[in-house]
Design a protein around this motif. Structure first.
Motif, PDB file in Angstrom:
ATOM      1  N   LYS A 254      -1.191  40.899  16.316  1.00 20.33           N
ATOM      2  CA  LYS A 254      -0.215  41.439  15.313  1.00 20.33           C
ATOM      3  C   LYS A 254      -0.743  42.680  14.235  1.00 20.33           C
ATOM      4  CE  LYS A 254       3.176  38.441  15.978  1.00 20.33           C
ATOM      5  NZ  LYS A 254       4.404  38.963  16.455  1.00 20.33           N
TER       6      LYS A 254
ATOM      7  N   ASP B  13      -1.142  45.793  13.063  1.00 14.95           N
ATOM      8  CA  ASP B  13       0.056  47.022  13.045  1.00 14.95           C
ATOM      9  C   ASP B  13      -0.574  48.282  12.405  1.00 14.95           C
ATOM     10  OD1 ASP B  13       0.071  46.446  10.382  1.00 14.95           O
ATOM     11  OD2 ASP B  13       1.583  45.213  10.611  1.00 14.95           O
TER      12      ASP B  13
ATOM     13  N   ASN C 190       0.253  49.574   9.435  1.00 13.82           N
ATOM     14  CA  ASN C 190       0.052  49.395   8.137  1.00 13.82           C
ATOM     15  C   ASN C 190      -1.630  48.975   8.059  1.00 13.82           C
ATOM     16  OD1 ASN C 190       2.358  49.699   6.971  1.00 13.82           O
ATOM     17  ND2 ASN C 190       2.876  47.576   7.455  1.00 13.82           N
TER      18      ASN C 190
ATOM     19  N   THR D  59       9.098  54.311   9.605  1.00 13.12           N
ATOM     20  CA  THR D  59       9.623  53.295   8.845  1.00 13.12           C
ATOM     21  C   THR D  59       9.008  51.848   8.675  1.00 13.12           C
ATOM     22  OG1 THR D  59      11.097  51.967  10.624  1.00 13.12           O
ATOM     23  CG2 THR D  59      12.087  53.983   9.738  1.00 13.12           C
ATOM     24  N   PRO D  60       9.218  51.237   7.637  1.00  9.92           N
ATOM     25  CA  PRO D  60       8.233  49.918   7.470  1.00  9.92           C
ATOM     26  C   PRO D  60       8.515  49.096   8.572  1.00  9.92           C
ATOM     27  CG  PRO D  60       9.449  50.539   5.431  1.00  9.92           C
ATOM     28  CD  PRO D  60       9.894  51.453   6.298  1.00  9.92           C
ATOM     29  N   LYS D  61       9.582  49.192   9.350  1.00 11.68           N
ATOM     30  CA  LYS D  61       9.706  48.172  10.402  1.00 11.68           C
ATOM     31  C   LYS D  61       8.884  48.740  11.434  1.00 11.68           C
ATOM     32  CE  LYS D  61      13.487  46.237  13.236  1.00 11.68           C
ATOM     33  NZ  LYS D  61      14.770  46.054  13.710  1.00 11.68           N
ATOM     34  N   GLU D  62       8.862  49.965  11.963  1.00  7.84           N
ATOM     35  CA  GLU D  62       8.243  50.589  12.834  1.00  7.84           C
ATOM     36  C   GLU D  62       6.713  50.549  12.806  1.00  7.84           C
ATOM     37  OE1 GLU D  62      11.402  54.251  13.932  1.00  7.84           O
ATOM     38  OE2 GLU D  62       9.762  54.495  12.518  1.00  7.84           O
ATOM     39  N   ARG D  63       6.224  50.627  11.499  1.00 11.73           N
ATOM     40  CA  ARG D  63       4.926  50.134  11.178  1.00 11.73           C
ATOM     41  C   ARG D  63       4.455  48.764  11.685  1.00 11.73           C
ATOM     42  NH1 ARG D  63       4.284  52.528   5.291  1.00 11.73           N
ATOM     43  NH2 ARG D  63       5.923  53.807   5.737  1.00 11.73           N
ATOM     44  N   THR D  64       5.230  47.957  10.983  1.00 12.28           N
ATOM     45  CA  THR D  64       5.008  46.558  11.707  1.00 12.28           C
ATOM     46  C   THR D  64       5.400  46.217  12.824  1.00 12.28           C
ATOM     47  OG1 THR D  64       5.913  46.143   9.149  1.00 12.28           O
ATOM     48  CG2 THR D  64       5.506  44.371  10.633  1.00 12.28           C
ATOM     49  N   ASN D  65       6.097  46.615  13.710  1.00 10.87           N
ATOM     50  CA  ASN D  65       6.408  46.496  15.035  1.00 10.87           C
ATOM     51  C   ASN D  65       6.302  47.589  16.011  1.00 10.87           C
ATOM     52  OD1 ASN D  65       7.796  43.745  14.451  1.00 10.87           O
ATOM     53  ND2 ASN D  65       8.894  45.045  13.155  1.00 10.87           N
TER      54      ASN D  65
ATOM     55  N   ILE E 259       8.683  48.817  19.077  1.00 13.82           N
ATOM     56  CA  ILE E 259       9.911  49.439  19.014  1.00 13.82           C
ATOM     57  C   ILE E 259      10.074  51.001  19.092  1.00 13.82           C
ATOM     58  CG2 ILE E 259      10.882  47.615  18.013  1.00 13.82           C
ATOM     59  CD1 ILE E 259      11.035  49.126  15.451  1.00 13.82           C
TER      60      ILE E 259
ATOM     61  N   ARG F 126      12.867  57.545  18.404  1.00 14.32           N
ATOM     62  CA  ARG F 126      11.958  57.310  17.233  1.00 14.32           C
ATOM     63  C   ARG F 126      10.785  58.126  17.253  1.00 14.32           C
ATOM     64  NH1 ARG F 126      13.187  52.270  14.552  1.00 14.32           N
ATOM     65  NH2 ARG F 126      14.530  51.037  15.700  1.00 14.32           N
TER      66      ARG F 126
END
Length: 446
Positions: A326, A328, A330, A380-386, A389, A394
């Protein structure tokens, strides 16, 4: 630092390469070249001559072990003598007063104000002190404002009296303020002055007598070479200071001031400034500096810098994330920011044995991570965490937002994936062992 001197000394030792034993002839030839290298590095002539005479005396008096080549023995002798010449052991600050008082002195432009901030920052973070900075440079325009900016960066209070020219009164009032507010260290930043300026020298002498500091430090720009040594002697004759601070050592390729100053003024070098950042300050260790001059790196200082940024709780959190795959972007960005806090990138790399010579002519910008940070911050925060994707559309958007190319984004994602796989391989017991080794390395014998 010291690239020119390191290169010259390496060439000098090659004279002994291939020799079966140490003789008076080959030692004399080698040390003649060593003396030239030291003089070219702006080392004081008497210091250079005494140094080579001592090394020669020791070399000719030694029985070289069959397992040790003459060239290796000469490197060892030069290393030990260099370390001794620069003081032998590191010398710390004596902060016994309540509050303890540190008085800065030196020429204009030597970096006193910046160093005052660096020292305050180091005492706050490493020794858990509560410093107060005092603005006693009442002559240079914007000097008070500069100290306030420095203090603001490191969240340390600054005492000043902008309307006053009475430096003794300012310093004494600052000490009263420190006692009232619980500051246990007072660092007094003074105006730059020439040793020949009698009025200004009388002022700092009177200031020293009035506040009776625990430590009086002479701050000098190492890039001025032999002039720095001469100035230090003149100041010491008047102030009898306790130690020397060499600033801008990261830009000094010669090393004359670092090698000569201890012998000429008989006062220890206590700190060195190695960059512009507030963290770019090191305690001066003569043996480690000798390592660097001889191109051996300085792995102990590198580990110490890493440990300053090392957060055990954060490491445990990361370890769990790595085990679950996990880790990422971040986390990746956080690791980059920790590396940046450690100091100048090229200086850090040169601390690794053998790397300094390899990157001597390579220009490593302190903004080397700028492009990587721009790419990650454009996600985006979502892209940094996942990261999984991050599809083609993107990646195109991230490239446009970060001012880079899609190829740059693809390359970073590929490197990130490889890093994540490698980190997963060393999780569990092996990562724990690595962390334990990092902690213990600073205490191991050289």
């Amino acid at each position: 630092m010291f690239e020119n001197l390191s290169e010259r000394l390496e060439r000098s030792f090659k004279i002994l390469k291939g020799e079966g034993k140490i003789t008076e002839i080959n030692v004399a030839e080698t040390l003649k070249d060593v003396r030239r290298a030291l003089l070219d590095a702006d080392v004081n002539y008497k210091v250079a001559k005494t140094f080579t005479d001592k090394v020669k005396q020791k070399a000719l008096g030694m029985n070289v072990l069959t397992a040790v080549k003459p060239g290796q023995m000469m490197v060892k002798l030069v290393h030990d003598e260099l370390a001794e010449l620069m003081g032998g052991e590191s010398v710390g600050l004596k902060l016994e007063g309540r509050p303890a008082i540190i008085l800065m002195s030196g020429l204009q432009g030597s970096g006193k104000t910046t160093f005052s901030g660096k020292l305050a920052n180091m005492l706050k973070k490493k020794q858990h002190k509560n410093p107060l900075l005092v603005a006693c440079d009442v002559y240079r325009p914007a000097a008070i404002e500069q100290l306030k900016v420095v203090g603001g960066q490191i969240e340390i209070p600054v005492y000043s009296e902008p309307e006053s020219k009475n430096v003794i009164g300012i310093a004494q009032n600052a000490i009263k303020e420190a006692k009232a507010k619980g500051n246990d260290v007072v660092i007094i930043d003074t105006a730059g002055r020439l040793a020949v300026d009698e009025e200004m020298m009388n002022e700092i002498e009177a200031l020293k007598n009035a506040v009776n500091p625990d430590e009086t430090l002479f701050v000098v720009d190492s890039m001025t070479g032999q002039d720095a040594v001469n100035t230090a002697k003149e100041f010491n004759d008047r102030l009898d200071f306790d130690g020397v601070v060499l600033t801008k050592l990261d830009g000094d390729t010669r090393g004359g001031a670092a090698i000569s100053i201890r012998t000429v003024v008989t006062k220890p070098i206590k700190f060195v400034g190695t960059g512009e950042k507030m963290e770019a300050i090191d305690v001066f260790h003569p043996s480690r500096m000798a390592d660097r001059i001889l191109g051996m790196g300085d792995i102990v200082s590198l580990v110490e810098r890493a440990q300053e940024q090392f957060d055990e709780e954060e490491a445990k959190r990361l370890q769990k994330k790595i085990q679950k795959n996990k880790f990422d972007f971040n986390d990746f960005l956080g690791q980059i920011q920790q590396i940046k806090k450690m100091g100048n990138i090229k200086d850090l790399a040169s601390m690794i044995p053998g790397v300094g010579k390899a990157i001597k002519d390579v220009d490593i910008d302190d903004n080397a991570f700028k492009g990587i940070e721009a790419i990650i911050l454009s996600m985006t925060p979502k892209e940094r965490t996942n990261p999984e994707i991050l599809n083609t559309s993107r990646r195109q958007r991230i490239a446009k937002g970060s001012g880079t190319t899609v190829q740059d984004v693809n390359r970073l994602i590929k490197q990130f994936d490889q890093t994540r796989k490698m980190m997963k391989m060393v999780t569990g017991s092996r990562m724990s062992q690595m962390m334990g080794a990092m902690k213990g390395l600073r205490n191991m014998p050289k």
